[in-house]
Scaffold this motif. Structure first.
Motif, PDB file in Angstrom:
ATOM      1  N   ASN A   1     -10.581 -16.475  -4.201  1.00 24.14           N
ATOM      2  CA  ASN A   1     -10.950 -17.886  -4.057  1.00 24.14           C
ATOM      3  C   ASN A   1     -11.648 -18.213  -2.745  1.00 24.14           C
ATOM      4  O   ASN A   1     -11.795 -19.382  -2.409  1.00 24.14           O
ATOM      5  N   LEU A   2     -12.015 -17.210  -1.957  1.00 27.62           N
ATOM      6  CA  LEU A   2     -12.562 -17.470  -0.626  1.00 27.62           C
ATOM      7  C   LEU A   2     -13.809 -16.643  -0.367  1.00 27.62           C
ATOM      8  O   LEU A   2     -13.988 -15.588  -0.959  1.00 27.62           O
TER       9      LEU A   2
ATOM     10  N   SER B   1      -9.721 -10.156  -0.948  1.00 33.50           N
ATOM     11  CA  SER B   1      -9.792 -10.875  -2.233  1.00 33.50           C
ATOM     12  C   SER B   1     -10.739 -12.065  -2.112  1.00 33.50           C
ATOM     13  O   SER B   1     -10.344 -13.218  -2.208  1.00 33.50           O
TER      14      SER B   1
ATOM     15  N   ASP C   1     -15.764 -24.716   5.037  1.00 33.37           N
ATOM     16  CA  ASP C   1     -14.872 -24.377   6.129  1.00 33.37           C
ATOM     17  C   ASP C   1     -13.540 -23.949   5.488  1.00 33.37           C
ATOM     18  O   ASP C   1     -12.999 -24.670   4.662  1.00 33.37           O
ATOM     19  N   ASN C   2     -13.063 -22.796   5.841  1.00 34.14           N
ATOM     20  CA  ASN C   2     -11.802 -22.327   5.246  1.00 34.14           C
ATOM     21  C   ASN C   2     -10.611 -22.981   5.931  1.00 34.14           C
ATOM     22  O   ASN C   2      -9.845 -22.320   6.619  1.00 34.14           O
TER      23      ASN C   2
ATOM     24  N   ASP D   1     -18.801 -16.771   4.930  1.00 37.50           N
ATOM     25  CA  ASP D   1     -19.377 -18.108   5.136  1.00 37.50           C
ATOM     26  C   ASP D   1     -18.306 -19.053   5.679  1.00 37.50           C
ATOM     27  O   ASP D   1     -17.864 -19.975   5.000  1.00 37.50           O
ATOM     28  N   THR D   2     -17.895 -18.795   6.881  1.00 38.90           N
ATOM     29  CA  THR D   2     -16.931 -19.675   7.563  1.00 38.90           C
ATOM     30  C   THR D   2     -17.415 -19.806   9.001  1.00 38.90           C
ATOM     31  O   THR D   2     -18.261 -19.025   9.446  1.00 38.90           O
ATOM     32  N   PRO D   3     -16.897 -20.762   9.753  1.00 37.54           N
ATOM     33  CA  PRO D   3     -17.327 -20.870  11.154  1.00 37.54           C
ATOM     34  C   PRO D   3     -17.082 -19.581  11.937  1.00 37.54           C
ATOM     35  O   PRO D   3     -17.803 -19.262  12.865  1.00 37.54           O
TER      36      PRO D   3
ATOM     37  N   ARG E   1     -14.430  -4.233   2.224  1.00 38.79           N
ATOM     38  CA  ARG E   1     -13.134  -3.914   2.828  1.00 38.79           C
ATOM     39  C   ARG E   1     -12.006  -4.053   1.801  1.00 38.79           C
ATOM     40  O   ARG E   1     -10.909  -3.571   1.995  1.00 38.79           O
ATOM     41  N   GLY E   2     -12.304  -4.747   0.710  1.00 38.12           N
ATOM     42  CA  GLY E   2     -11.287  -4.917  -0.328  1.00 38.12           C
ATOM     43  C   GLY E   2     -10.562  -6.248  -0.247  1.00 38.12           C
ATOM     44  O   GLY E   2      -9.532  -6.436  -0.895  1.00 38.12           O
TER      45      GLY E   2
ATOM     46  N   VAL F   1      -1.856 -12.096  -3.701  1.00 39.54           N
ATOM     47  CA  VAL F   1      -2.518 -13.365  -3.378  1.00 39.54           C
ATOM     48  C   VAL F   1      -2.581 -14.192  -4.658  1.00 39.54           C
ATOM     49  O   VAL F   1      -3.050 -13.706  -5.691  1.00 39.54           O
ATOM     50  N   LEU F   2      -2.078 -15.422  -4.571  1.00 37.34           N
ATOM     51  CA  LEU F   2      -2.119 -16.311  -5.737  1.00 37.34           C
ATOM     52  C   LEU F   2      -3.551 -16.784  -5.953  1.00 37.34           C
ATOM     53  O   LEU F   2      -4.187 -17.314  -5.038  1.00 37.34           O
ATOM     54  N   LEU F   3      -4.069 -16.578  -7.149  1.00 38.16           N
ATOM     55  CA  LEU F   3      -5.468 -16.940  -7.411  1.00 38.16           C
ATOM     56  C   LEU F   3      -5.608 -18.254  -8.177  1.00 38.16           C
ATOM     57  O   LEU F   3      -6.549 -19.001  -7.983  1.00 38.16           O
ATOM     58  N   GLY F   4      -4.702 -18.510  -9.078  1.00 35.61           N
ATOM     59  CA  GLY F   4      -4.820 -19.720  -9.890  1.00 35.61           C
ATOM     60  C   GLY F   4      -4.141 -19.523 -11.222  1.00 35.61           C
ATOM     61  O   GLY F   4      -3.400 -18.556 -11.423  1.00 35.61           O
TER      62      GLY F   4
ATOM     63  N   LEU G   1      -4.487 -22.670  -1.174  1.00 38.68           N
ATOM     64  CA  LEU G   1      -5.685 -22.693  -2.013  1.00 38.68           C
ATOM     65  C   LEU G   1      -5.319 -22.211  -3.425  1.00 38.68           C
ATOM     66  O   LEU G   1      -5.739 -22.797  -4.430  1.00 38.68           O
ATOM     67  N   GLY G   2      -4.510 -21.166  -3.468  1.00 34.35           N
ATOM     68  CA  GLY G   2      -4.059 -20.647  -4.767  1.00 34.35           C
ATOM     69  C   GLY G   2      -3.292 -21.707  -5.541  1.00 34.35           C
ATOM     70  O   GLY G   2      -3.523 -21.919  -6.736  1.00 34.35           O
TER      71      GLY G   2
ATOM     72  N   LYS H   1      -3.634 -11.453  -7.296  1.00 37.47           N
ATOM     73  CA  LYS H   1      -4.476 -10.296  -7.005  1.00 37.47           C
ATOM     74  C   LYS H   1      -3.865  -9.610  -5.799  1.00 37.47           C
ATOM     75  O   LYS H   1      -3.366 -10.292  -4.899  1.00 37.47           O
TER      76      LYS H   1
ATOM     77  N   PHE I   1      -5.588 -24.306  -6.916  1.00 38.46           N
ATOM     78  CA  PHE I   1      -6.240 -23.830  -8.142  1.00 38.46           C
ATOM     79  C   PHE I   1      -5.273 -23.846  -9.326  1.00 38.46           C
ATOM     80  O   PHE I   1      -5.677 -24.115 -10.463  1.00 38.46           O
TER      81      PHE I   1
ATOM     82  N   ASP J   1      -4.211  -7.867  -2.391  1.00 41.10           N
ATOM     83  CA  ASP J   1      -5.266  -7.708  -1.396  1.00 41.10           C
ATOM     84  C   ASP J   1      -5.184  -6.317  -0.762  1.00 41.10           C
ATOM     85  O   ASP J   1      -4.346  -5.494  -1.133  1.00 41.10           O
ATOM     86  N   VAL J   2      -6.055  -6.067   0.180  1.00 44.26           N
ATOM     87  CA  VAL J   2      -6.190  -4.727   0.728  1.00 44.26           C
ATOM     88  C   VAL J   2      -4.943  -4.273   1.491  1.00 44.26           C
ATOM     89  O   VAL J   2      -4.699  -3.088   1.666  1.00 44.26           O
ATOM     90  N   TRP J   3      -4.116  -5.241   1.902  1.00 39.91           N
ATOM     91  CA  TRP J   3      -2.874  -4.879   2.588  1.00 39.91           C
ATOM     92  C   TRP J   3      -1.699  -4.777   1.617  1.00 39.91           C
ATOM     93  O   TRP J   3      -0.569  -4.665   2.018  1.00 39.91           O
ATOM     94  N   GLY J   4      -1.996  -4.886   0.336  1.00 41.34           N
ATOM     95  CA  GLY J   4      -0.941  -4.755  -0.658  1.00 41.34           C
ATOM     96  C   GLY J   4      -0.197  -6.049  -0.933  1.00 41.34           C
ATOM     97  O   GLY J   4       0.759  -6.062  -1.707  1.00 41.34           O
TER      98      GLY J   4
ATOM     99  N   MET K   1       0.854  -1.196   0.000  1.00 40.30           N
ATOM    100  CA  MET K   1       0.000   0.000   0.000  1.00 40.30           C
ATOM    101  C   MET K   1       0.893   1.251   0.000  1.00 40.30           C
ATOM    102  O   MET K   1       1.916   1.280   0.675  1.00 40.30           O
TER     103      MET K   1
ATOM    104  N   GLU L   1      -4.804 -19.384   2.235  1.00 37.31           N
ATOM    105  CA  GLU L   1      -5.080 -18.749   0.944  1.00 37.31           C
ATOM    106  C   GLU L   1      -3.999 -19.096  -0.086  1.00 37.31           C
ATOM    107  O   GLU L   1      -4.291 -19.286  -1.271  1.00 37.31           O
TER     108      GLU L   1
END
Lengths: 330, 259
Positions: free
Chosen positions: A141-142, A134, B182-183, A146-148, A131-132, B15-18, B190-191, B7, B194, B9-12, A1, B187
């Motif tokens: 991908n998430l 991903s 359930d996550n 919708d998580t616990p 909030r931005g 993030v690997l998407l696929g 997950l990337g 991509k 994908f 993310d909001v913290w700069g 940022m 991330e």
């Protein structure tokens, strides 16, 4: 940022005809952001969660604004403000449901500038997405809601498909209940689509809430209205605050009546699905029944049939049931 | 052209998407080029008369194997259509169809693995040193499967297993009739899941394009017929296979599981 925080360079286009706006939208495609009242847009930009290279301001196009009687109902220009709709005598007389819904949007200040097209095409208010992060809706991908551990009190009961965000609009369910059609312009001309088909769920397109593509502009909304038909309307919104808040659940109901019986019913809720959610079982149940306590009880039992609540939004089931009950009791 | 998509993310953070779906066009272009060049070269070569399909019928594929093949084919096509068309901009409700087809494919593959390991002669599909001469010796005939067929089979095996393994991981993260989402995966992992899922899909798109092309070529069409009806003719067998390496039984005989 970045270490500094200023708005990125954005080109501003201010067309004065629909034709020019369409040419611009078509040329700039996904690089352009359409803006009228800007009540959804400026939140994104101020939060730095989304950016755009160019903005096309539509509020200077006279033909996009105004409410007029058409042969079969009422035609509302896309940039007509919510205040104009709420105060319109024509709307109060022929389709009070829409006036009532517009009256319940946000606050007077927002209604004074917010447009009807902006209200129906606005993005969801899921705070993880806003909030931005991903998340799926942002192209990731998430789903964080919708998580616990996810905070999903405001999220959906129906239509979840990876994303659980909801449609926040108050006027959208009213337009679906009224059987409105939306006129969309692009470089190939004007296209008319039923309001119900304008909205799209995450199962079909997870990054959008409606079918509007880059290069397309909402021109007007047509609502059929026949003063000869006896129609009963009902709108109610439940939110945490009475003003300046989005609906937890709202309901828009249109009942065609004949000899004290419901001949045609449309029940539509927002805040429970990613798009305005039609309560089709309730509609079927109500046909050929008199509106009243008995019908209301039976219909309420069907109101949330098939709901799949998340960890924190079970209360919306009871809200839906009560709203249906109240709509039929009048 | 990127191989993977990121991509911010909001913290700069990135993030690997696929996988980058631009690769799909590259794969389709290469497959088309290969097919076009191959078809042109073969059309310019000397035309040989195709072996007759008349005469004694020899068993090439038993009913169970044919059923497996077509169930796998149908599920893979549904998976590719439901997985790739939305990426290409054709929007429809694809996810439920996709995971149902994925489960059908997984079940079919498990059936095939068990059957191959315990009820069939796996050595027929093993690539041996002698097979490596195949492309350089026109006169040489193969056993039941040629080097190209074995190669496609093993490449398909690796890709299908990769797509199933990653598909099951992704399936475990979804809400299904049996569990809620359930996550549990980070991330980044997950990337990567994908990425592998996407790369194996792209590989399958390329491989299946070639497989369909070869199955439709006139000189190979009898193999396609054998996958539908089970048999090849004695003439086709003699023209394409070394009878010492593979001697199938006649269709009229009561065939026991030996191949």
């Amino acid at each position: 940022m970045s270490a500094f925080d200023v708005m990125s360079d954005t080109e501003l286009y201010q067309p004065v005809t629909v034709e020019d706006a369409v040419v611009l939208a078509s040329r700039l495609a996904e690089n352009a952001w359409l803006v009228a009242g800007g009540q959804d847009t400026y939140g994104w930009l101020k939060d730095r969660a989304k950016n755009t290279q160019a903005m096309i301001e539509l509020s200077r196009i006279p033909e996009l604004s105004g409410i007029k009687r058409s042969a079969s109902g009422i035609e509302i220009g896309a940039t007509t403000t919510l205040t104009e709709i709420a105060n319109s005598k024509l709307i109060q007389q022929l389709i009070p449901l829409l006036g009532e819904a517009a009256q319940h949007v946000a606050s007077p200040q927002i209604r004074n500038v917010g447009s009807i097209a902006g209200n129906i095409a606005q993005d969801t208010r899921c705070w993880y997405y806003r909030r931005g992060l991903s998340c799926y809706r942002a192209g990731g991908n998430l789903c964080y809601a919708d998580t616990p551990e996810g905070m999903n009190r405001e999220h959906c009961l129906f239509g979840a498909s990876r994303c659980v965000a909801v449609s926040p609009s108050d006027t959208a369910p009213a337009l679906v209940a009224l059987g409105a059609t939306i006129v969309i312009a692009d470089s190939s001309g004007n296209h008319t689509i039923a309001a119900e088909d304008f909205f799209v769920g995450p199962d079909i397109d997870i990054t959008r809430m409606n079918i509007l593509k880059p290069g397309q502009i909402i021109v007007s909304i047509h609502i059929p209205a026949d003063p000869e038909i006896n129609v009963r309307h009902y709108f109610e919104k439940v939110a945490d605050r009475n003003v300046w808040d989005f609906a937890l659940v709202n309901i828009a109901v249109s009942l065609e009546m004949q000899a004290g019986k419901i001949t045609k019913a449309r029940f539509v809720c927002a805040g429970v699905d990613c798009k305005p959610y039609r309560l089709k079982e309730v509609e079927r149940y109500c046909e050929n029944k008199a509106a009243g306590s008995e019908t209301a009880e039976g219909a309420a039992r069907l109101a949330a049939k098939g709901a799949v609540p998340l960890n924190h939004n079970h209360f919306k089931i009871a809200l839906m049931q009560n709203l249906v009950r109240r709509a039929l009791r009048g | 052209m990127d191989i993977v998509n990121y991509k911010q993310d909001v913290w700069g953070r990135e993030v690997l998407l696929g996988v980058s779906w631009d690769l799909l066009w590259l794969i389709l272009m290469f497959a088309f080029l290969f097919i076009a060049v191959h078809a042109i070269i073969l059309s310019r070569g000397e035309r040989t008369e195709l072996p007759s399909s008349e005469g004694a019928r020899l068993v090439r594929h038993l009913m169970a194997d044919r059923l497996f093949h077509w169930i796998l084919a149908a599920s893979v096509i549904v998976l590719i259509v439901t997985g790739v068309l939305p990426v290409m901009g054709i929007k429809f409700s694809w996810l439920t169809l996709h995971w149902i087809a994925g489960l059908v494919m997984t079940a079919a593959v498990v059936f095939h693995i068990v059957r191959s390991l315990f009820f069939k002669d796996l050595s027929l599909m093993r690539i041996q040193a002698a097979d490596l001469d195949d492309p350089f010796d026109d006169a040489k005939k193969s056993g039941k499967y040629s080097l190209a067929q074995k190669g496609i089979h093993w490449a398909m095996t690796v890709l299908v297993l990769a797509v199933i393994a990653t598909g099951l991981l992704l399936f475990s993260l979804m809400t299904t009739p049996w569990w809620s989402r359930d996550n549990w995966m980070s991330e980044t992992n997950l990337g990567w899941t994908f990425v592998v899922h996407g790369l194996s899909t792209l590989g399958l798109v390329g491989l299946i394009s070639l497989h369909i092309y070869f199955s439709l070529r006139p000189e190979k069409r009898f193999y396609t017929r054998s996958m539908l009806k089970g048999w090849i003719s004695s003439d086709e067998h003699k023209s394409n296979h070394d009878t010492d390496l593979w001697l199938p039984q006649q269709e009229t005989e009561r065939v026991r599981e030996s191949d």
